[in-house]
Design an enzyme around this catalytic site. Structure first.
Site, short mmCIF file in Angstrom:
data_model
loop_
_atom_site.label_atom_id
_atom_site.label_comp_id
_atom_site.label_asym_id
_atom_site.label_seq_id
_atom_site.Cartn_x
_atom_site.Cartn_y
_atom_site.Cartn_z
N GLU A 126 10.54 31.31 34.48
CA GLU A 126 9.93 30.69 35.67
C GLU A 126 11.03 30.37 36.69
O GLU A 126 12.21 30.37 36.33
CB GLU A 126 9.21 29.39 35.27
CG GLU A 126 8.08 29.63 34.30
CD GLU A 126 7.35 28.35 33.90
OE1 GLU A 126 7.76 27.25 34.35
OE2 GLU A 126 6.37 28.47 33.16
N GLY A 130 14.87 29.31 33.18
CA GLY A 130 15.42 30.62 32.80
C GLY A 130 15.98 30.52 31.40
O GLY A 130 15.25 30.60 30.41
N ARG A 269 39.10 67.29 35.91
CA ARG A 269 39.83 66.88 37.11
C ARG A 269 41.36 67.01 36.93
O ARG A 269 41.89 66.53 35.92
CB ARG A 269 39.47 65.41 37.40
CG ARG A 269 40.27 64.75 38.49
CD ARG A 269 39.77 65.11 39.84
NE ARG A 269 40.49 64.38 40.88
CZ ARG A 269 40.53 64.79 42.14
NH1 ARG A 269 39.88 65.86 42.53
NH2 ARG A 269 41.21 64.09 43.04
N GLN A 337 36.52 53.89 36.84
CA GLN A 337 37.96 54.03 37.07
C GLN A 337 38.42 55.47 36.81
O GLN A 337 39.20 56.03 37.58
CB GLN A 337 38.71 53.05 36.16
CG GLN A 337 40.14 52.79 36.57
CD GLN A 337 40.23 52.06 37.91
OE1 GLN A 337 39.27 51.47 38.38
NE2 GLN A 337 41.39 52.13 38.53
N GLU A 364 16.99 38.74 28.56
CA GLU A 364 16.70 38.53 27.13
C GLU A 364 17.78 37.66 26.47
O GLU A 364 18.20 37.91 25.34
CB GLU A 364 16.48 39.87 26.42
CG GLU A 364 15.30 40.62 27.03
CD GLU A 364 14.64 41.63 26.12
OE1 GLU A 364 14.80 41.53 24.90
OE2 GLU A 364 13.94 42.51 26.66
#
Ligand SMILES: Cc1cc2nc3c(=O)[nH]c(=O)nc-3n(C[C@H](O)[C@H](O)[C@H](O)COP(=O)(O)OP(=O)(O)OC[C@H]3O[C@@H](n4cnc5c(N)ncnc54)[C@H](O)[C@@H]3O)c2cc1C
Length: 383
Positions: A126, A130, A269, A337, A364
């Protein structure tokens, strides 16, 4: 506990194929449109994703916790928004009915949930309640053979699509804590319910949360879960405890996906005339991530197996949720990164995962709440 390895392998390979061939190619469009295409939702229903945890006699697959975790490892290999669509039905939305509901309630709702005909949402949080969920203010006042519900629930996943809500409301205004709370099954088309606009979120586009407002909403007294008042908070906590292993498993799956993407990029890369994967500083990020994913995966399997054996896993479930979701955040950070500038650009997708996984550490039960549960259990056991 895996009941039948061959059946499990078939299920895992069909989920894995579905993720690879249907969901991964749709990730971008879902992020752009903030909607999961209808044909994908239909296919999710067809392969049984909405009924993963609902027992076979109610039309589901009745997976054990270990089996569910293995499926979530696979489901994690794509945008977590896909899991959110059926996740509240297989998890927090339906488990209250399954764990504490009457046989009439199970017969009425579980078969429709298992097929995906209706979606279940879990309405606990609510505006003012929380982490301290036991302080919730939504009231349910008995009036003949109904309860009259008033209050607002916040950030409710799948609220705009829900057929039913597992709603936690205060039936005893004298008891301001957990003992005054009861759980109800509330059909979403009950007069007096208004669903707010979709929340604008950091990530998880395609999965929708919204406020749910109850104004003099009359809920049949027969819909109280477990048939008696005052048990609702316990039901919610049992549901969330199981959900913690489920979320940890998803976090492991997403971390594996991000690491896989980062590894492929690192091998592809080139800088300084060599693959960036050959630089030891990049290798350290890959290796740390691999070891942490492995650790979290082992934790999830262990906690799931213990739960399947009937052990109390309050501590283990919280350890899994805390470690796996924090690990997932670290892996997301390293993956961005490794991608360098490309990691910051949306066309590579890794920045989307980076935003998506931030949620795992909050909902949760936040990391801090898991720490509290773990330490409280340790101190209790110490006497
Ligand atoms: C996308 C999304 C989906 C959600 N879906 C659902 C849903 O389907 N159903 C539902 O009921 N809820 C749902 N929630 C709500 C979610 O569970 C809560 O946001 C969460 O429990 C935290 O509550 P809060 O946001 O009020 O934060 P708060 O409780 O205000 O916490 C803020 C900060 O304070 C910390 N904190 C709080 N108490 C303590 C303490 N005692 N010690 C140390 N630190 C503390 C927290 O860890 C956090 O860092 C969802 C939230 C989001 C963002």
């Amino acid at each position: 506990m895996i009941r039948d390895q061959e059946t499990m392998n078939t299920l895992l390979s069909s989920v894995s194929r579905f993720v690879r061939e249907r969901l991964v190619p749709a990730e971008e469009i879902v992020a752009e449109t903030d909607e999961i295409p209808e044909d994908i939702v239909r296919d999710m229903k067809e392969i049984g994703l909405f009924g993963l945890t609902i027992p076979e006699n109610y039309g589901g697959l009745g997976l054990t916790m270990e089996e569910e975790s293995l499926v979530m490892f696979e489901m994690g290999k794509t945008s977590p928004a896909f899991r959110s669509l059926f996740g509240t039905t297989v998890g927090i939305g339906s488990q209250g009915i399954l764990m504490d509901g009457s046989s009439e309630q199970k017969e009425k709702y579980l078969p429709r949930l298992a097929t995906g005909e209706i979606i279940a949402s879990f309405a606990l949080t609510e505006p003012e309640a929380g982490s301290d969920a036991a302080s919730l203010r939504t009231t349910a006042v008995r009036d003949g053979d109904h309860y009259v519900v008033n209050g607002t629930k916040r950030y409710i996943t799948n609220a705009p699509h829900a057929g039913i809500f597992t709603l936690m409301a205060r039936t005893n205004p004298q008891d301001k804590g957990a003992g005054g709370v009861s759980a109800f099954i509330v059909e979403a088309d009950t007069p007096g319910i208004t669903i707010g606009k979709y929340d604008k979120k950091m990530g998880h586009r395609g999965a929708h949360t919204a406020d749910v407002i109850f104004e003099n909403c009359r809920v049949p007294a027969a819909n109280i879960i477990g048939g008696v008042e005052g048990k609702g908070f316990k039901t919610a906590m049992k549901v969330l405890e199981k959900g913690r292993i489920h979320i940890a498993a998803i976090a492991v799956g997403v971390a594996e996906r991000m690491l896989d993407d980062a590894l492929k990029y690192a091998v592809d890369r080139k800088q300084f005339n060599q693959r960036i994967a050959d630089f030891q500083l990049v290798q350290a990020m890959l290796a740390d991530s691999k070891a942490e994913v492995y650790a979290a995966k082992c934790m999830v399997i262990d906690a799931a197996q213990r739960r399947d054996r009937g052990e109390n896993v309050s501590t283990e479930a919280s350890c899994c949720k805390m470690f796996a979701t924090e690990m997932c955040g670290r892996v997301a950070d390293r993956a961005v990164q490794i991608f360098g500038g490309a990691g910051y650009m949306s066309e590579y997708g890794i920045e989307r995962f980076y935003r998506d996984v931030r949620l795992f550490r909050i909902y949760e039960g936040s990391t801090q709440i898991q720490q509290i549960v773990i330490a409280r259990n340790m101190i209790k056991e110490c006497g």
